[in-house]
Design a protein around this motif. Structure first.
Motif, PDB file in Angstrom:
ATOM      1  N   ILE A   8      31.358  -2.482  77.397  1.00 22.07           N
ATOM      2  CA  ILE A   8      30.204  -1.694  77.858  1.00 22.07           C
ATOM      3  C   ILE A   8      30.076  -1.786  79.372  1.00 22.07           C
ATOM      4  CG2 ILE A   8      27.677  -1.590  77.830  1.00 22.07           C
ATOM      5  CD1 ILE A   8      27.864  -2.477  74.861  1.00 22.07           C
ATOM      6  N   LEU A   9      30.211  -2.999  79.910  1.00 19.42           N
ATOM      7  CA  LEU A   9      30.106  -3.184  81.362  1.00 19.42           C
ATOM      8  C   LEU A   9      31.219  -2.443  82.104  1.00 19.42           C
ATOM      9  CD1 LEU A   9      29.145  -6.964  81.599  1.00 19.42           C
ATOM     10  CD2 LEU A   9      27.688  -4.985  82.078  1.00 19.42           C
ATOM     11  N   GLU A  10      32.424  -2.470  81.542  1.00 24.73           N
ATOM     12  CA  GLU A  10      33.522  -1.742  82.178  1.00 24.73           C
ATOM     13  C   GLU A  10      33.225  -0.248  82.209  1.00 24.73           C
ATOM     14  OE1 GLU A  10      36.864  -3.037  79.870  1.00 24.73           O
ATOM     15  OE2 GLU A  10      37.271  -4.743  81.188  1.00 24.73           O
ATOM     16  N   GLY A  11      32.660   0.264  81.110  1.00 28.14           N
ATOM     17  CA  GLY A  11      32.258   1.677  81.095  1.00 28.14           C
ATOM     18  C   GLY A  11      31.180   1.958  82.124  1.00 28.14           C
ATOM     19  N   ASP A  12      30.228   1.026  82.250  1.00 29.48           N
ATOM     20  CA  ASP A  12      29.177   1.185  83.258  1.00 29.48           C
ATOM     21  C   ASP A  12      29.763   1.187  84.658  1.00 29.48           C
ATOM     22  OD1 ASP A  12      27.328   1.251  81.227  1.00 29.48           O
ATOM     23  OD2 ASP A  12      26.585  -0.799  81.550  1.00 29.48           O
ATOM     24  N   TRP A  13      30.749   0.297  84.906  1.00 26.42           N
ATOM     25  CA  TRP A  13      31.357   0.252  86.233  1.00 26.42           C
ATOM     26  C   TRP A  13      32.099   1.546  86.552  1.00 26.42           C
ATOM     27  CZ3 TRP A  13      29.875  -2.396  90.053  1.00 26.42           C
ATOM     28  CH2 TRP A  13      29.350  -3.670  89.889  1.00 26.42           C
TER      29      TRP A  13
END
Length: 114
Positions: A57-62
């Motif tokens: 999820i964080l990678e997608g947010d980044w």
């Protein structure tokens, strides 16, 4: 369970009964510890899976943040270019106005001299 089978097999000999009891107790303790370790390993694996999901999820947010940042950079470049264009236009308008005023003053001065 192996410990139970071993306890039954050694139950016939009375002198070895206390030793068998100790061994059986140790084996049961080891089995409980093994179960506890298996539960702990499963809890750790669950935690790792959750962390991996959160990381995804964080990678997608980044990626989204990076895309938005690039858009902001392009917007800032556009604003700078627009300001430079407005400055050039204002400078041209000032030069044109000053030239017109100079020409008008020259015509008035010439008309007054005649």
């Amino acid at each position: 369970m192996v410990a139970d089978d071993w306890a039954r097999a050694t139950a016939h000999s009375a002198p070895d009964l206390s030793l068998a009891s100790l061994v059986l107790s140790a084996m049961r303790s080891l089995a409980r510890r093994a179960d506890d370790c298996a539960a702990l390993i499963e809890a750790i694996a669950t935690g790792v899976r959750r962390c991996r999901a959160q990381l995804a999820i964080l990678e997608g947010d980044w990626v989204e943040i990076d895309t938005q940042l690039q858009s902001l950079v392009l917007l800032a470049q556009s604003v700078v270019q627009r300001e430079m264009h407005h400055r050039r236009v204002r400078d041209e308008v000032d030069r044109t106005y000053n030239a017109a005023v100079d020409q008008w003053e020259h015509q008035i001065t010439r008309a007054a001299a005649q």
